[in-house]
Write a protein that holds these residues in place. Structure first.
Motif, PDB file in Angstrom:
ATOM      1  N   ARG A 384       0.823  -1.213   0.000  1.00 48.54           N
ATOM      2  CA  ARG A 384       0.000   0.000   0.000  1.00 48.54           C
ATOM      3  C   ARG A 384       0.857   1.262   0.000  1.00 48.54           C
ATOM      4  NH1 ARG A 384      -4.155  -2.028  -2.291  1.00 48.54           N
ATOM      5  NH2 ARG A 384      -5.286  -3.621  -1.072  1.00 48.54           N
ATOM      6  N   GLU A 401      -0.644  -5.453   2.714  1.00 48.70           N
ATOM      7  CA  GLU A 401      -1.952  -6.017   3.086  1.00 48.70           C
ATOM      8  C   GLU A 401      -2.043  -7.453   2.602  1.00 48.70           C
ATOM      9  OE1 GLU A 401      -6.411  -5.314   1.543  1.00 48.70           O
ATOM     10  OE2 GLU A 401      -5.435  -3.503   2.326  1.00 48.70           O
ATOM     11  N   THR A 405      -5.975  -7.850   5.996  1.00 46.75           N
ATOM     12  CA  THR A 405      -5.264  -7.445   7.209  1.00 46.75           C
ATOM     13  C   THR A 405      -4.070  -6.582   6.825  1.00 46.75           C
ATOM     14  OG1 THR A 405      -5.897  -9.477   8.344  1.00 46.75           O
ATOM     15  CG2 THR A 405      -4.043  -8.255   9.264  1.00 46.75           C
ATOM     16  N   THR A 406      -3.950  -5.438   7.466  1.00 44.26           N
ATOM     17  CA  THR A 406      -2.842  -4.518   7.189  1.00 44.26           C
ATOM     18  C   THR A 406      -1.670  -4.817   8.116  1.00 44.26           C
ATOM     19  OG1 THR A 406      -4.381  -2.788   6.512  1.00 44.26           O
ATOM     20  CG2 THR A 406      -2.142  -2.113   7.062  1.00 44.26           C
TER      21      THR A 406
END
Length: 810
Positions: A384, A401, A405-406
């Motif tokens: 990202r 990501e 989930t980041t």
């Protein structure tokens, strides 16, 4: 290596200030750049951005062929011939002198063309701001005051000052430091270094020979190795002159006592001088080295200075650069210490996710390659955002990501990551197990889910690993009797660890310690160079000084390297070896260039060089034996009979039918020595004199057969032809005796040597039977008798005595 960096920057800055080329330079406009008119004016003032190459005049090179010990002896014979009125001899010897000069000149010119081909420089372009527009121009057109744009993958085209932007710069080819240097505004960039990541605008400060690159190249111009071939030729000529001088002195004393005319002694001097001249020795050197160079080229070794391959035979010390020579010049992950609850796979995966391949950063590349080798599932993550390395934060960060989930990941200096995660950096260093003390580059990796605080995933050690063949190479060279010393600009711990890994036993000395010893006690400094297995944190001038110090102590020195900083020592060393990845300046300064990766071909260079040495040594051995035979034989026969048993024409003819024919020794089958060779001419002459005494006694016995049973004593011309046959056939057969250090049957001669020798013997037999002007015919039975007796003495008696003598003395 901040001290190295500061020293080099201070050097460039001081030179720039002396020439008024700093940012304050009037006309340096970061917005519009130089105008076309101003650029032309500065080209006229500063010249082009290139290093001028000095090439010797071919006419001067050809003229030098008529100077030196061999040429002087031939010229002395010409003068004596003119005094005595022997004009036919003058024509013959002038032709011989010119032939020798032409042969040597053209062979050297051929080698010079190979050098020029290897020194072709890559044409580098630069993006420059002129009249408000960005242009791409040849780098040679840059002048001080130009505004240029540089980015990842570019060569720095001149010495620059960064105006804006941030860069990671590889200066290993200049300073020897393996790690990239970070550059911010106001920092200096040096011509010849490489931009690894980032983009910036810079102001040109110095160009051409005034750059740091150029100053190093100027030092190369002053570096000159000793020329072994010239020294050996001079020493051989000296000994041959001693033999002739002593023989003539004895003849002169006897002549005075017996009342002979001075003209007779001058005629004798003419004969002896002509016989002693090693006229084919320079050609033997050149042809042997040229053929050896061809053989080496087949093995991936290009010789750019013809005598360097033979110098490799006598090389007893090899000074080798570390970065890019012993090592791969590429950071590699060598140690992983996972944090609590993490695995090695996690450390590599998250470190790779915090890396960017497009930046060409060595640390990023190390993580990415390791992740690829271990099959880390990077493709399951979507990036990202990415924050590249910043000298202020000393880390990289990324947001990735996976399945909604980041994850935040970061990697960088231990102190920087400890501060980011709230961890005690001292504890992390303690956990690293002493990696930093070994010179490893240690980094920490951290990760955290979403907005959670980051935690330590693990610690990674990186190293510029030795090449796979480095340890083997060092071992092979040591078995060949060559001392290997490592010279590097890296820190002492890095140098010590590299030396341990490649098997360099002994002390690695830091440059600071060396400088202190040199200032306090220069003699001790020389001993320290001799004793040390290598030196760390050395500058180019240190490498150059180390090579010269070793040479002053009598060593024949080889030097390997790949960078501009290695060029002066590459040129100074007798054997300068540029590896395949070397810069153009390093290749131009070196006498040997490896075309394949790694260093294994250096062993080929040494072994082929030692075989070439044996071939030249055989020719000299034979020449000294033959000269002693001719000189002493002619003098003793003259004193016993009052006759010149051979004419000047016969001696000159011997030069052609023996000296030049035995040039085929350059193709002979030989075995290289297991230890460095040496030009121990005194021992060689001692052995040759023993052989010479034997051959003289045997020649006088055969001459007596010619004077008695064949009745040739009645005519001087017939006796001279018979004596010519004795000297010729003994000379040819002696070649086959001395070519092998064991018994003559221990190794077979090469086919060219055998065929040329047999053809030569047949042609001379025909000449002796038919007769030519200056050589009257003699009975075939007389010729066959000479051949039979010379063969018996040479292979039955002389070979055995030679074997016993060399076994004891050599």
């Amino acid at each position: 290596m901040p001290e190295t960096q500061d020293a080099v920057e201070n050097l460039v800055a001081s030179v720039a200030m002396e020439t008024g080329d700093l940012v304050a330079n009037p006309g340096a406009d970061p917005t519009n750049g130089l105008s076309a008119v101003e650029h032309r004016r500065r080209i006229a003032q500063y010249g082009y951005n290139e290093i001028p190459e000095k090439k010797p005049s071919p006419f001067l090179n050809f003229a030098r062929k008529f100077s030196g010990p061999t040429a002087w002896m031939l010229e002395a014979v010409i003068v004596l011939s003119l005094v005595l009125g022997n004009y036919a001899n003058v024509y013959i010897i002038v032709a011989l002198l010119v032939l020798n000069a032409v042969l040597g000149f053209f062979l050297e010119q051929k080698a010079s063309k190979a050098v020029d081909a290897l020194r072709q420089r890559l044409r580098v372009n630069a993006r420059v701001l002129r009249d408000g527009s960005w242009l791409v121009v040849p780098a040679r057109d840059l002048v001080p005051g130009d505004i240029v744009r540089i980015r990842a993958g570019d060569f720095v085209p001149a010495d620059l000052q960064v105006l804006d932007g941030k860069l990671a710069v590889d200066q290993s080819s200049l300073t020897g430091e393996s790690l990239p240097m970070e550059k911010a505004p106001s920092s200096l960039l040096f011509s010849g270094s490489v931009i690894r990541s980032g983009e910036a605008t810079g102001l040109v400060l110095l160009t051409g020979a005034r750059t740091y690159y150029g100053k190093t190249t100027e030092l190369v111009q002053f570096a000159r190795p000793r020329l072994q071939a010239e020294e050996v030729t001079a020493r051989v000529v000296k000994w041959l002159f001693v033999i002739v001088g002593l023989s003539l002195s004895a003849a002169f004393v006897v002549a005075l006592v017996s009342g002979m005319h001075l003209v007779d002694i001058l005629s004798l001097a003419l004969v002896l001088l002509a016989s002693a001249i090693p006229v084919a020795l320079p050609a033997m050197f050149t042809i042997t080295l040229a053929l050896g160079s061809v053989e080496l080229s087949r093995r991936g070794v290009l010789v750019t200075r013809l005598n360097a391959a033979e110098d490799a035979a006598t090389m007893d010390t090899l000074c080798t650069d570390k970065t890019g020579t012993i090592t791969t010049n590429r950071l590699t992950v060598t140690g992983i210490l996972p944090g609590d609850g993490w695995s090695e796979a996690d450390v590599i995966l998250y470190g790779a996710l915090a890396s960017e391949a497009a930046n060409h950063d060595p640390i990023d590349r190390a993580f990415l390659l390791t992740a690829e080798e271990r099959g880390a599932p990077q493709d399951r993550y979507t990036r990202r955002s990415f924050i590249p390395f910043d000298p202020a934060t000393r880390r990289t960060e990324a947001v990735v990501e996976k399945d909604g989930t980041t994850l935040r990941v970061a990697k960088g200096a231990i102190v920087a990551i400890a501060e980011l995660t709230g961890t005690d950096p001292a504890r992390l260093r303690e956990q690293s197990g002493g990696w930093a003390e070994k010179g490893y580059r240690t980094l920490a990796v951290a990760a955290g889910a979403g907005d959670d605080p980051l935690s330590i995933v693990g610690i990674v050690a990186m190293q510029d690993l030795p090449r796979p063949d480095a340890r083997h190479l060092v071992g092979e060279l040591q078995k060949l009797g060559i001392s290997v010393k490592m010279l590097t600009g890296d820190a002492l711990p890095i140098a010590q660890e590299t030396a341990r890994q490649v098997g360099l036993a002994g002390t690695i000395t830091g440059a600071e310690e060396f400088e202190k010893v040199k200032e306090a006690d220069p003699a001790r400094a020389s001993a320290l160079i001799e004793e040390s297995a290598g030196f760390a944190r050395v500058y180019p001038e240190d490498k150059y000084a180390i090579v010269r110090s070793l040479q002053a102590q009598g060593h024949i020195v080889g030097m390997t390297g790949d960078g501009i900083n290695d060029a002066p020592s590459l040129r100074q060393a007798e054997v300068g070896i540029a590896v395949a990845s070397a810069t153009d300046v390093a290749k131009g300064a070196a006498s040997v260039v490896l075309t394949g990766e790694g260093l294994e071909n250096i062993v080929d260079l040494v072994l082929v060089g030692r075989m070439m040495h044996q071939r030249i040594l055989t020719w000299i051995f034979n020449k000294v034996v033959k000269t002693f035979q001719v000189v002493v034989f002619v003098v003793v026969a003259f004193l016993l009979t009052g006759q010149f048993v051979i004419s000047v024409f016969g001696v000159v003819l011997l030069l052609f039918v023996i000296d030049f024919v035995t040039l085929s020794l350059s193709t002979d089958n030989v075995r290289g020595s297991k230890h460095p060779d040496s030009w121990e001419i005194t021992g060689l002459v001692r052995s040759s004199l023993v052989m010479g005494v034997l051959v003289v006694i045997e020649s006088l016995l055969i001459l007596n057969v010619g004077r008695g049973p064949f009745g040739l004593a009645a005519t001087t011309s017939g006796l001279q032809s018979f004596a010519f046959a004795i000297l010729f056939y003994f000379g040819i057969m002696t070649v086959f005796v001395v070519r092998e250090r064991g018994h003559f049957w221990d190794s077979a001669p090469s086919i060219p040597l055998l065929l040329v020798s047999l053809a030569d013997m047949g042609i001379v037999a025909v000449l002796l039977t038919m007769g030519v002007p200056g050589l009257v015919p003699i009975p075939p039975a007389a010729t066959l008798t000479v051949i039979a007796m010379a063969a018996f003495f040479s292979f039955g008696i002389n070979d055995t005595i030679k074997y016993l003598m060399l076994k004891r003395w050599w």
